[in-house]
Structures are given as structure tokens and as C-alpha cells.
Write a protein that holds these residues in place. Structure first.
Motif, mmCIF file in Angstrom:
data_model
loop_
_atom_site.group_PDB
_atom_site.id
_atom_site.type_symbol
_atom_site.label_atom_id
_atom_site.label_comp_id
_atom_site.label_asym_id
_atom_site.label_seq_id
_atom_site.Cartn_x
_atom_site.Cartn_y
_atom_site.Cartn_z
ATOM 1 N N GLU A 29 -4.090 -14.866 1.035
ATOM 2 C CA GLU A 29 -3.707 -13.482 1.301
ATOM 3 C C GLU A 29 -2.959 -12.891 0.121
ATOM 4 N N LEU A 30 -2.212 -13.722 -0.591
ATOM 5 C CA LEU A 30 -1.474 -13.249 -1.747
ATOM 6 C C LEU A 30 -2.412 -12.671 -2.787
ATOM 7 N N LEU A 31 -3.619 -13.230 -2.882
ATOM 8 C CA LEU A 31 -4.578 -12.808 -3.885
ATOM 9 C C LEU A 31 -5.667 -11.928 -3.285
ATOM 10 N N ALA A 32 -5.424 -11.399 -2.101
ATOM 11 C CA ALA A 32 -6.466 -10.638 -1.417
ATOM 12 C C ALA A 32 -6.789 -9.359 -2.157
ATOM 13 N N ASP A 33 -8.012 -8.869 -1.932
ATOM 14 C CA ASP A 33 -8.440 -7.622 -2.540
ATOM 15 C C ASP A 33 -7.718 -6.457 -1.887
ATOM 16 N N ALA A 34 -7.870 -5.274 -2.491
ATOM 17 C CA ALA A 34 -7.308 -4.070 -1.900
ATOM 18 C C ALA A 34 -7.948 -3.834 -0.535
ATOM 19 N N PRO A 35 -7.204 -3.269 0.409
ATOM 20 C CA PRO A 35 -7.723 -3.124 1.757
ATOM 21 C C PRO A 35 -8.802 -2.055 1.841
ATOM 22 N N LYS A 36 -9.627 -2.168 2.873
ATOM 23 C CA LYS A 36 -10.590 -1.128 3.141
ATOM 24 C C LYS A 36 -9.871 0.092 3.696
ATOM 25 N N ALA A 37 -10.597 1.190 3.795
ATOM 26 C CA ALA A 37 -9.975 2.448 4.184
ATOM 27 C C ALA A 37 -9.339 2.379 5.572
ATOM 28 N N ASP A 38 -9.879 1.552 6.460
ATOM 29 C CA ASP A 38 -9.349 1.491 7.817
ATOM 30 C C ASP A 38 -8.289 0.412 7.991
ATOM 31 N N LYS A 39 -7.870 -0.214 6.903
ATOM 32 C CA LYS A 39 -6.847 -1.243 6.971
ATOM 33 C C LYS A 39 -5.635 -0.821 6.155
ATOM 34 N N LEU A 40 -4.473 -1.196 6.635
ATOM 35 C CA LEU A 40 -3.262 -0.950 5.856
ATOM 36 C C LEU A 40 -3.221 -1.907 4.674
ATOM 37 N N PRO A 41 -2.569 -1.518 3.584
ATOM 38 C CA PRO A 41 -2.397 -2.446 2.461
ATOM 39 C C PRO A 41 -1.753 -3.751 2.926
ATOM 40 N N GLY A 42 -2.099 -4.857 2.257
ATOM 41 C CA GLY A 42 -1.716 -6.191 2.708
ATOM 42 C C GLY A 42 -0.264 -6.343 3.110
ATOM 43 N N SER A 43 0.651 -5.909 2.272
ATOM 44 C CA SER A 43 2.068 -6.086 2.580
ATOM 45 C C SER A 43 2.486 -5.257 3.785
ATOM 46 N N LEU A 44 1.832 -4.121 4.000
ATOM 47 C CA LEU A 44 2.206 -3.233 5.088
ATOM 48 C C LEU A 44 1.720 -3.748 6.435
ATOM 49 N N GLN A 45 0.697 -4.573 6.434
ATOM 50 C CA GLN A 45 0.176 -5.107 7.687
ATOM 51 C C GLN A 45 1.233 -5.939 8.411
ATOM 52 N N ASP A 46 2.079 -6.634 7.654
ATOM 53 C CA ASP A 46 3.109 -7.474 8.266
ATOM 54 C C ASP A 46 4.468 -6.795 8.300
ATOM 55 N N ASN A 47 4.586 -5.646 7.673
ATOM 56 C CA ASN A 47 5.819 -4.855 7.687
ATOM 57 C C ASN A 47 5.437 -3.407 7.986
ATOM 58 N N PRO A 48 4.965 -3.092 9.171
ATOM 59 C CA PRO A 48 4.355 -1.783 9.404
ATOM 60 C C PRO A 48 5.327 -0.630 9.606
ATOM 61 N N ARG A 49 6.619 -0.904 9.742
ATOM 62 C CA ARG A 49 7.555 0.181 10.013
ATOM 63 C C ARG A 49 7.977 0.888 8.728
ATOM 64 N N ILE A 50 8.150 2.194 8.847
ATOM 65 C CA ILE A 50 8.487 3.013 7.680
ATOM 66 C C ILE A 50 9.766 2.518 7.026
ATOM 67 N N ASN A 51 10.793 2.214 7.856
ATOM 68 C CA ASN A 51 12.092 1.881 7.274
ATOM 69 C C ASN A 51 12.142 0.489 6.658
ATOM 70 N N ALA A 52 11.056 -0.281 6.737
ATOM 71 C CA ALA A 52 10.988 -1.522 5.975
ATOM 72 C C ALA A 52 10.794 -1.238 4.497
ATOM 73 N N TRP A 53 10.303 -0.048 4.177
ATOM 74 C CA TRP A 53 9.933 0.304 2.801
ATOM 75 C C TRP A 53 10.703 1.499 2.250
ATOM 76 N N LEU A 54 11.289 2.268 3.151
ATOM 77 C CA LEU A 54 11.786 3.568 2.710
ATOM 78 C C LEU A 54 13.003 3.982 3.509
ATOM 79 N N GLU A 55 14.024 4.490 2.820
ATOM 80 C CA GLU A 55 15.185 5.076 3.465
ATOM 81 C C GLU A 55 15.367 6.491 2.931
ATOM 82 N N LEU A 56 15.566 7.437 3.816
ATOM 83 C CA LEU A 56 15.839 8.825 3.423
ATOM 84 C C LEU A 56 17.343 9.021 3.414
ATOM 85 N N LEU A 57 17.887 9.446 2.308
ATOM 86 C CA LEU A 57 19.331 9.516 2.117
ATOM 87 C C LEU A 57 19.856 10.921 2.406
#
Length: 736
Positions: A29-57
Motif C-alpha cells: 500500500e505504501l507504494l500504491a498507485d494514485a487512486p481512481k476518481a471514485d477512491k480517496l487518496p491512499g492516506s485519506l482512506q485510513d484518516n478520512p476526517r477533515i481535522n486529521a489533516w487540517l485545522e482552521l485557526l
């Protein structure tokens, strides 16, 4: 940009946010290709919540969280661009927090040229989802439809000018909604930041020699440490006199002896260095197992027992060659290579005895796997080990970063409550880092004389693994192997370690066989930039050039004839255009090579120009050109920088570098014995980027490595008529 953490209070202060994400990725999975249009990017599939990646200050800014560490690839700048684009913010208004356990998502390792494909794309989708959610929250407040609103810095605004602040909409909370497809991504026609060369702010700090690297960290009351290494891999401690060392070297606070692991802690760095020097002279070790020197290394690799895997197989090889068919075979070799980090590995550790907590500052490329490994090594709970990534001075791959972190952790436990800074010496780094594996290759091919096409292709290779990262396994840490109860790494039949990366040609042949032998060589090895692709592409593209010469075909057209992918053809044609009109003097030559990294990532074609002194055999490289297609380009200047660095590093590997050893151990322990390119040897490099904004971004950080080696070897052949198949291309191989 944020400076390195300089106090325990600030270090702990940054861990107070409850924005936590976890990724559990396998090596595939670490070396997986870019996701298809109907799939979330690899890292986002296991961390799907917005605040895992982004905080609005509250101040209208945003903070991005990436599990990748900055190793010179410019990930901090690229992810800021991506987030700023989707949030309609200036790039300067986006802060970036890089790899830190309990703070950023667990993205395993910064490896495989996957930072943009995985982390940046996860952040793009999370930011787009955040923008959409803010518009939805603002719609009932402003009594308008979502389509009538737009997000501006710090507020959602209507066309009439009415606005509501982001702070008012959120009320002090963060967005915890899951990111779902289809993502409301911003139309690329409206991009203002992506595709633009945004300068990297961290480079200014490096140039000014300001505190930036883990090597620069300083804490109040910090102490310094060194480790005594045995003379060879399996040597064991016989005698060490701690009292004599204390009498000889003032300032020594603590000595730690656990089996054959010997560590020294002193008040000052110079005192720790003096203690290490004294220990080297007065400590006795067993001889250890001698390294094998009775056979040349290529022959040794082929003779080792191992596991065999058929990587690719099609067509019929049982029939004899047709009358007039051109047949050719050749063998190639790549030696052990060092990471050669300019700054030797370093870490800082702090052990809190009451809480039984360990804090580590490290340039490891995988803070979460390192946390698991350290927890098991020290018998601590994983959530009591806190690992913060800090950039290190130069490394693409797995050098001594994890090992020095383990060293520092073991010694921090001996002086609880004080920060322990452990700096490896140059000798430590050169002799004990895990090298890039040596590789041997046998290639055979047939060419149809009527069509000029290759009909049969065979590629057989022998290699040690290209990845022994700890990955939660303490026995892969150097210190663990020398404790009183040693934890020894298991022999693994692991083909996921990159052995056959790019061994299967991207060209189209009717009959194809690719076979890999996974062996266990004599030296400690792990991931080095491009893994097996460097050696495989060197062999493959050198062989393609030899076939083109034997078939009396133009090297560009010969390659194009065997390709069906128009993007692959485009980079070859582009680089041919770049060198059009180059004048070639006597003893000069141009060499071409091409590859698509991993056969799934960036396309790269390279042409090198060399001159060979007929008297000395000295090779000079005045220029190298490259054309690269990495799909959508986030930062053109960043992509060029990555490619330029790859060209230069690979040229140094190809012409200069080789780890050498005798029966007693490694002999290339200083720069004098392991020369890398000096400034006056660095070629002028020119990179053309084929931007494809409608295509997914592709990993590019390792795309130039293999083609550069083959392009240089091919150029040397055209300059002097001598084919060097065993790297490095040293002068003595070109005279006589």
C-alpha cells in the motif's frame, strides 16, 4: 517558517491538540498507485476526517498536518500550496506541521516518491471538503444558497458583500466530518497557487546557516553522548574499564554497558568525543566473523543461497533463434553505496522517569514505526513514547537516523530528566549506516534483423533486500543487536523490499522473462534512493544502447520503436530536442537513457555529455539534460530541483562511489576513501518539465536516478569506445 523546537515545554505544548489520525499501511500500500476518481487518496482512506489533516485557526489562517517529513523534497511548500488553493488562502497563511506522533496522521514512511501522491492529495481533498462544509454552514446564516457563496480568508462572503467569519461558523470547534467522494475540488482553471513556483522558505535558513536541522537542536541543561562501536559487525565486547575512562576524561557523567552496547554521556560534546576516542583505544573486542573476500563481489552475490521469484514471464524461449537473428548477452554490477549524509546522524532524547515517558527528536523518515520500535526496545507503552520529526542534514532513504534515535533513547534512560544529544561521528556514519545493496545482473536478448525489433528479453538479477526499516521491529535497530539480550534481525524472503523495482522493462517485447534472486549479502543494507531501480535501470538501459549499436539503429528511434505509451515517447523526444545541435568534439560522447519510475510513477529521459581523457581515463561531465513528466505539477521549481538533485547524486554514484571492505570490516570510513562529487565536478543540468495539469500527480523524487547512470555509461562508450558494465566508472577501467 517554524524554527526547531528548543525547549521541552514547547515540544509538549504542541501535542495538546486532539487532532489525531492513524494509518496502517502495508509495504504494497505504501507504494500504491494514485487512486481512481471514485477512491480517496491512499492516506485519506485510513484518516478520512477533515481535522486529521487540517485545522482552521481563529486568525483566518490554516494549519496543515502531514505525516511526511521534510527531507529536501519540498513537501512543506507543496502541501501548503495545495491547501491554500482549495481554501482560497495566500500560501503564506498556511502553516505546516510535519511528522509527529500523536499530532499528525500516521503515514508510515516518507518513501517511494509518494509524498505528493499520498499526503498532498489527502490534504487537497480534506481542504476541499472543509471549504464545502464552511459554505454549507454559512448558507442558513446568510440565507443564501451554497452556490451563491465563496470562501475568502477568514470568512464566507456573498456577492452582495455580506459575510460571516469562519470563527463564528465554527464556534471554537474543528471540522470533524469525513471526506467523501465526489470531492468538491476547485476547478483547475481557477488555480492561483498550484502550478506556480513558490519559493521554499526553508532554503534561506539553510543558506544562512541558521538553526534548522536536528543537528542544530539545543536545550537547557542538555548533555552529550557517544557510542563505542565494535571493529566489525559480529564482534563482541571483551573488556571495558569505565573507571579508567572517567579518570582519563573529565566531564563524563555516565557510562552504560549492556552486553556489547557501550554508551558514554558527558556534560559537553567535546568531552563525549574525547571519551569515545579514548574508548576506541582502550576497549577490547572479539574478532567477530570475517567478511568474505575470497571472491569478487559480483561472483559472491551469484553464489549465495536465496529465494527466487519469477517477476515476469511471457512468450516462448524454447525455440532456437531464427536465422540471422542478432543475439546478445551482457552482465552488469552495482556496488554497495552509502547515503553519504553530509551531516552525520543525530537525535535528542529525554526520559521522564515519573511518567515513564520518552521524547525523541529525530530525522527518521517514519516517526510512527520508530515509536513502536523504541517502545518495544525500552519496554514502554507506545503512547508513552513521543517522536517528533525534525529535518536532518541530507538523506533520501534509510540511513542511521533510526539507529541514532535508539542510541539516544537508551542513554537518556540512564540520565533521566536531561536532554541527551547523540551525534554520530563520520566514522560511525560511514561504517555503520545501512547501505544501498550491491546488485548483479545478467541480460540476454534477440533482435529480428528484418523488423529491427527485440523479440526476446531475459533479465536475471541478484540482490540483497532494499529495505530493513524498523517498521515496529526493534531487532532492526543497530543497538538492539548488541545488548546483553540481543534482538537479531530475522532472515526474510522479502521481495517487497524493492529488489526488482524497474527490472521489468517498460518497453513492449513479445517474449519476456525477469527473474530475481533475493540473497543475504555480507553488509548491512536498507533503503537508498530509488531502491533496486537504480541498478536495474542502469543494466536495462545500458543493454538497450548496446542492442541499438549492434543493430546499427539510432538510439532514440530504437527505444521509441518499442514503446506504446505516448507520454514515454514524449519525454524521449523532448530530451532529443534539448540536445539538438550539440557539437561533439573528439573524446566526447552523448548518452541516452529512459525509464518510468516503478513503471507507474514519473517518466524521465536523460542525456549526458561526457569527455574522456584518453591518457588518464578521467571522465568529465560538463552537462546533463532531462525531460520529466510527473503529471500535474504542484511546484515546477520544486520538481526541477528534485530532478536536478537526482541527476547530480546519481552521477556521483555512477562515477565515484563504492563501499569497500576487507575481512575485518568496512575500509571506506572517511570521505578520502569514499569520494562524492566535489563542487567543481558537478555538471550543468537542464531539466524540462512536461506539465500535464489534467493528469494525477506522479511521484518524481527518484525518477532520475537509474536513467542517469545508464546515460553516463552510454556516453562514455560513445566517447571512447569502452563499455563499462561494472560501476563505478573509474578512470582505471578506461585506460590500457
Amino acid at each position: 517558517m517554524p524554527q526547531p523546537v528548543t525547549s521541552r515545554r514547547n515540544f509538549l505544548k504542541t501535542t495538546g491538540c486532539l487532532t489525531i489520525g492513524f494509518v496502517l499501511l502495508s509495504s504494497s500500500e505504501l507504494l500504491a498507485d494514485a487512486p481512481k476518481a471514485d477512491k480517496l487518496p491512499g492516506s485519506l482512506q485510513d484518516n478520512p476526517r477533515i481535522n486529521a489533516w487540517l485545522e482552521l485557526l481563529p486568525n483566518g489562517r490554516a494549519r496543515v498536518l502531514t505525516g511526511k517529513i521534510e527531507i529536501g523534497q519540498g513537501i512543506r511548500t507543496a502541501v501548503a500550496q495545495v491547501a491554500a488553493e482549495e481554501l482560497n488562502l495566500p500560501v503564506e497563511a498556511v502553516e505546516v506541521t510535519i511528522a509527529e506522533t500523536g499530532r499528525t496522521p500516521d503515514e508510515r514512511y516518507t518513501a517511494g516518491s509518494a509524498s505528493i501522491e499520498q499526503s498532498a492529495m489527502a490534504i487537497r481533498h480534506a481542504a476541499a471538503a472543509a471549504r464545502q462544509k464552511l459554505l454549507e454552514l454559512a448558507a442558513p446564516v446568510l440565507r443564501l444558497k451554497v452556490s451563491q457563496l465563496r470562501l475568502e480568508p477568514g470568512a464566507v462572503v456573498a456577492s452582495s458583500g455580506r459575510r460571516v467569519s469562519v470563527e463564528q461558523l465554527l464556534g471554537g470547534r474543528q471540522l470533524t466530518e469525513e471526506v467523501r467522494q465526489p470531492a468538491p475540488l476547485k476547478p483547475k482553471s481557477q488555480y492561483q497557487h498550484v502550478g506556480r513556483s513558490v519559493p521554499r522558505q526553508d532554503i534561506e535558513h539553510m543558506v544562512r546557516a541558521e538553526p534548522y536541522y536536528v543537528q542544530d537542536l539545543r536545550f537547557p541543561g542538555m548533555v552529550h553522548a557517544r557510542v563505542l562501536r565494535p571493529p566489525s559487525y559480529e564482534a563482541r565486547l571483551l573488556q571495558f574499564d569505565a573507571d579508567a575512562l572517567r579518570r582519563a576524561v573529565p566531564g563524563v557523567l555516565q557510562t552504560v554497558v549492556d552486553g556489547s552496547f557501550v554508551g558514554i554521556v558527558a556534560e559537553q560534546e567535546y568531552q563525549a568525543l574525547r571519551a569515545q576516542d579514548y574508548g576506541r583505544l582502550h576497549t577490547q573486542w572479539s574478532a567477530g566473523r570475517p567478511l568474505p573476500i575470497d571472491k569478487p563481489l559480483p561472483e559472491l552475490l551469484r553464489s549465495l543461497p536465496g529465494t527466487v521469484k519469477d517477476v515476469a514471464s511471457k512468450g516462448d524461449f524454447t525455440k532456437a533463434p531464427a536465422a540471422g537473428a542478432l543475439t546478445h548477452q551482457a552482465s552488469y554490477f552495482k556496488p554497495y553505496l552509502m547515503h553519504g549524509s553530509i551531516g552525520p546522524s543525530c537525535a535528542v532524547a529525554l526520559f521522564e522517569p515519573g511518567a515513564q515517558a520518552l521524547h525523541v527528536w529525530t530525522h527518521s523518515q517514519g516517526v510512527y514505526p520508530l515509536r513502536e520500535s523504541l517502545a518495544k526496545l525500552l519496554n514502554l507503552r507506545s503512547d508513552n513514547v513521543h517522536v517528533k520529526g525534525v529535518p536532518g542534514s541530507g538523506c533520501y532513504g534509510h540511513n542511521g537516523a533510526d539507529d541514532v534515535a535508539a542510541d539516544a533513547a537508551l542513554l537518556a534512560r540512564a540520565v533521566p530528566g536531561r536532554h541527551v544529544r547523540l551525534q554520530w561521528s563520520r566514522d560511525d556514519e560511514h561504517a555503520w549506516e545501512p547501505y544501498g545493496s550491491a546488485m548483479a545482473f545478467d541480460l540476454q536478448a534477440r533482435v529480428n534483423p528484418n523488423t529491427g525489433r527485440i523479440t526476446h528479453w531475459q533479465h536475471e538479477l541478484w540482490s540483497d533486500t532494499h529495505s530493513t526499516r524498523p517498521a515496529g521491529s526493534p531487532e532492526k535497530l543497530l543497538a538492539a543487536q548488541y545488548l546483553a539480550q540481543p534482538q537479531l534481525p530475522k532472515v526474510e524472503d522479502d521481495f517487497s523490499g524493492g529488489i526488482h523495482r524497474n527490472a521489468e522493462p517498460y518497453y513492449q517485447f513479445p517474449a519476456l522473462q525477469v527473474r530475481a534472486h533475493a540473497v543475504q549479502g555480507p553488509l548491512r543494507v536498507s533503503a537508498l534512493r530509488a531502491l533496486g531501480a537504480f541498478g536495474n535501470i542502469f543494466a536495462l538501459e545500458s543493454f538497450m544502447e548496446e542492442l541499438a549499436v549492434l543493430a546499427r539503429q539510432d538510439p532514440y528511434e530504437f527505444r521509441l520503436r518499442h514503446l506504446t505509451d505516448e507520454r514515454a515517447k514524449a519525454v524521449i523526444r523532448r530530451v532529443r530536442e534539448m540536445v539538438k545541435g550539440q557539437k561533439i568534439a573528439e573524446n566526447e560522447g552523448l548518452g541516452l537513457a529512459f525509464a518510468r519510475y516503478k513503471n507507474t510513477a514519473a517518466y524521465c529521459a536523460v542525456v549526458a555529455k561526457v569527455s574522456v581523457d584518453p591518457g588518464t581515463g578521467f571522465v568529465r561531465v560538463p552537462r546533463i539534460w532531462a525531460a520529466i513528466d510527473a503529471g500535474e505539477v504542484i511546484n515546477p521549481d520544486g520538481l526541477k530541483n528534485q530532478t536536478e538533485g537526482g541527476l547530480t547524486q546519481a552521477a556521483s554514484w555512477t562515477l565515484n562511489e563504492e563501499v569497500l571492505f576487507n575481512a575485518q570490516g568496512i575500509t571506506t570510513r572517511q570521505w578520502e576513501q569514499y569520494p562524492i562529487f566535489r563542487f567543481d565536478e558537478v555538471p550543468l543540468v537542464e531539466v524540462a518539465v512536461l506539465d500535464r495539469p489534467t493528469e494525477p500527480p506522479l511521484g518524481a523524487g527518484e525518477a532520475a536516478q537509474g536513467p542517469t547512470a545508464a546515460a553516463l555509461a552510454n556516453a562514455v562508450f560513445h566517447a571512447c569506445g569502452k563499455r563499462v558494465r561494472h560501476l563505478p566508472i573509474r578512470p582505471e577501467k578506461l585506460v590500457g
